[in-house]
Write a protein that holds these residues in place. Structure first.
Motif, short mmCIF file in Angstrom:
data_model
loop_
_atom_site.label_atom_id
_atom_site.label_comp_id
_atom_site.label_asym_id
_atom_site.label_seq_id
_atom_site.Cartn_x
_atom_site.Cartn_y
_atom_site.Cartn_z
N GLN A 1 0.85 -0.99 -0.05
CA GLN A 1 -0.22 0.09 -0.10
C GLN A 1 0.63 1.48 0.10
N VAL A 2 0.37 2.34 -1.06
CA VAL A 2 1.18 3.57 -0.30
C VAL A 2 0.65 4.23 0.72
N VAL A 3 1.83 4.72 1.01
CA VAL A 3 1.30 5.65 2.16
C VAL A 3 1.89 7.13 2.32
N ARG A 4 2.64 7.66 1.18
CA ARG A 4 2.89 8.39 0.91
C ARG A 4 3.80 8.83 -0.32
N ILE A 5 2.98 9.87 -0.86
CA ILE A 5 3.81 10.51 -2.00
C ILE A 5 3.79 11.56 -2.32
N HIS A 6 5.64 12.15 -2.20
CA HIS A 6 5.86 13.43 -2.85
C HIS A 6 6.55 13.19 -3.99
N THR A 7 6.06 14.26 -4.27
CA THR A 7 7.43 15.15 -5.85
C THR A 7 8.03 16.84 -5.94
N ASP A 8 8.31 16.53 -6.45
CA ASP A 8 9.18 17.91 -6.61
C ASP A 8 9.72 18.02 -7.79
N ALA A 9 10.51 18.89 -8.01
CA ALA A 9 11.24 19.24 -9.93
C ALA A 9 11.85 17.80 -10.22
N HIS A 10 12.96 17.11 -9.33
CA HIS A 10 13.35 15.96 -9.73
C HIS A 10 12.96 14.58 -9.73
N ALA A 11 11.64 14.81 -8.95
CA ALA A 11 11.63 13.07 -9.07
C ALA A 11 10.36 13.09 -8.08
N ALA A 12 9.55 11.87 -8.09
CA ALA A 12 8.59 11.79 -7.33
C ALA A 12 9.08 10.80 -6.47
N GLN A 13 9.01 10.22 -5.14
CA GLN A 13 8.90 9.48 -3.93
C GLN A 13 7.62 8.76 -3.67
N ILE A 14 7.90 7.88 -3.29
CA ILE A 14 6.43 6.58 -3.12
C ILE A 14 7.15 5.33 -2.29
N THR A 15 6.66 6.52 -0.41
CA THR A 15 7.07 5.45 0.65
C THR A 15 4.97 4.25 0.61
N LEU A 16 5.83 3.56 0.67
CA LEU A 16 5.41 2.00 0.50
C LEU A 16 4.49 1.74 2.09
N GLY A 17 3.45 0.57 2.47
CA GLY A 17 3.33 0.47 3.79
C GLY A 17 4.74 -0.56 4.71
N SER A 18 5.50 -1.54 3.87
CA SER A 18 6.27 -1.65 3.91
C SER A 18 7.46 -1.01 5.04
N GLY A 19 7.12 0.21 4.76
CA GLY A 19 8.54 1.39 5.07
C GLY A 19 9.89 1.29 3.87
N GLN A 20 9.44 1.04 2.51
CA GLN A 20 10.79 1.74 1.82
C GLN A 20 10.25 1.95 1.08
N THR A 21 10.82 3.17 0.49
CA THR A 21 10.98 4.22 -0.18
C THR A 21 11.41 4.29 -2.06
N LEU A 22 10.76 4.39 -2.97
CA LEU A 22 10.99 4.21 -3.84
C LEU A 22 11.05 5.08 -4.53
N SER A 23 11.91 5.65 -6.08
CA SER A 23 12.10 7.06 -6.75
C SER A 23 11.46 6.60 -8.20
N ALA A 24 10.50 7.65 -8.70
CA ALA A 24 10.56 7.57 -9.58
C ALA A 24 10.64 8.72 -10.85
N ARG A 25 11.23 9.08 -12.09
CA ARG A 25 11.22 10.68 -12.31
C ARG A 25 8.84 10.83 -12.98
N LEU A 26 8.43 9.48 -12.87
CA LEU A 26 6.95 9.99 -13.49
C LEU A 26 6.05 8.92 -12.15
N ALA A 27 5.39 9.67 -11.45
CA ALA A 27 4.20 8.34 -11.00
C ALA A 27 2.99 8.78 -11.71
N VAL A 28 2.35 7.45 -11.72
CA VAL A 28 1.03 7.36 -12.49
C VAL A 28 -0.15 7.12 -11.55
#
Length: 404
Positions: free
Chosen positions: A140-167
């Motif tokens: 489950q996605v518990v947090r999403i944050h974007t800035d000029a450089h990346a989208a940061q996705i934090t999962l319920g497991s605690g892991q954070t993933l980054s991408a150029r675009l979140a959809v």
């Protein structure tokens, strides 16, 4: 950067987008709350999807169409709109495939078969298609944050993933869209839709019905014959206020069949339940924006349609085709796939394609759920006039085929 693209939601929209991007060189990740087994072999949920000819062509291009299986694809030749109760005063408008350049207006495919085929096409380890997307199930996605450089996705497991675009592809009630601060206009129609498969004595002639009866709305979507009995079979949709619908859900199969036979005015002969029953509240959703910084919404997360005009999944496929085409072109040209200009073009294109249909669908759904005498007169007159005005029916046929 972990990925080029993170897709939140592995329903039909998310899977189709992931499939569209295979072979593009973009590194894609799919995040889904359900376990893999539920995605790979989804359960029957009652919903039949009316696919336009345009949508069928998009599914062919994605390699999904052959995986559906011919037995699960039913032709939708004509559409019949009815208003009022049975009898000589009932208004009828037939929209024939003869008003279009095709031998049928579209096709009927069960939602769970689309999900199964889309999963297989998106995740299969097939040579020549490029690597499949990385699938993170049970997350489950518990947090999403974007800035000029990346989208940061934090999962319920605690892991954070980054991408150029979140959809966001996580339904019309998208928590991801809400987390990005994008407001949406929601209209609760105060009705619940009961859907199931039923066999019946009289043939449906591959014709879909939309019947605006007094006090209820009925729809019939023509299916292939029952594989067990060979009887005529349809997906049946009954829309009522929730408190009126629950007693029908509580009936045993025999009593339910008798009740639906009466509600259809015995026009199809005796009807019998041939599947489980499912109920869905009717809510329309229009996201005021489809994009934000390094973020886009597709499918129902972008536009959640009332099913009365059967355009929901078809519009979702259009959003996926529009976005995927733009992303692939930008990547091939070495451009930023999440540039403000690209995302703005996607938003403008899809809103132009969907705004008119959304507003028209909302107007139809509102008019045909009102029971006051003036509303009954108006819709009776509209159906009668439509039957006599061939250019209008020709335009409706073009809309239903998706070739307008």
């Amino acid at each position: 950067m972990d990925f080029d693209l993170i897709i939140i939601g592995a329903g039909p929209a998310g899977l189709c987008l992931a499939r569209a991007l295979r072979g593009s060189g973009l590194r894609t990740c799919l995040i889904e709350q359900q376990p893999r087994e539920s995605l790979q072999d989804p359960a029957f949920d009652g919903r039949e999807i009316a696919l336009t000819q345009h949508s069928a062509e998009l599914l062919r291009q994605l390699g999904i169409w052959p995986l559906l299986g011919e037995a699960h694809i039913a032709p939708l030749k004509d559409a019949l709109v009815l208003n009022g109760g049975c009898g000589p005063n009932q208004a009828r408008m037939l929209i024939s495939h003869r008003l279009s350049p095709r031998s049928e207006l579209g096709h009927l495919v069960a939602n769970h078969h689309i999900r199964r085929a889309a999963f297989a096409a998106a995740l299969a380890d097939t040579a020549g298609d490029g690597p499949p997307p990385e699938l993170r199930c049970g997350e489950q996605v518990v947090r999403i944050h974007t800035d000029a450089h990346a989208a940061q996705i934090t999962l319920g497991s605690g892991q954070t993933l980054s991408a150029r675009l979140a959809v966001a592809a996580d339904s019309r009630h998208s928590s991801t869209r809400r987390a990005m601060g994008i407001p949406a206009d929601m209209h609760d129609y105060g009705r619940t839709m009961l859907v199931c498969n039923m066999t019946h004595e009289q043939p449906h002639h591959a014709t879909a019905w939309e019947w605006f009866d007094h006090g209820q709305t009925l729809a019939l979507l023509p299916m292939n014959p029952c594989p067990q009995t060979g009887q005529h079979r349809s997906s049946v949709v009954l829309t009522l206020a929730s408190h009126e619908l629950q007693p029908l859900l509580d009936l045993d199969e025999t009593a339910f069949g008798q009740a639906m036979t009466r509600r259809f005015g015995q026009q199809l002969g005796a009807m019998r339940l041939s599947s489980t029953r499912h109920a869905y509240p009717l809510v329309g959703v229009w996201a005021r924006r489809l994009v934000a910084q390094r973020f886009a919404a597709v499918g129902d997360a972008a536009v959640g349609m009332h099913p009365v005009t059967a355009h929901g999944f078809n519009l979702g496929l259009r959003s996926i085709d529009t976005l995927a085409t733009a992303l692939i072109a930008a990547h091939q040209q070495g451009q930023d796939i999440a540039s403000p200009a690209l995302l703005d073009r996607y938003q403008q294109t899809h809103q132009r394609a969907s705004r008119g249909l959304y507003l028209a669908t909302h107007a139809v759904a509102t008019l045909y759920t009102r029971e006051q005498t003036p509303a009954r007169w108006l819709r009776h007159a509209m159906v009668g006039l439509g039957e006599r005005f061939t250019p209008f029916k020709r335009a409706m046929a073009a809309s239903l085929t998706g070739l307008a």
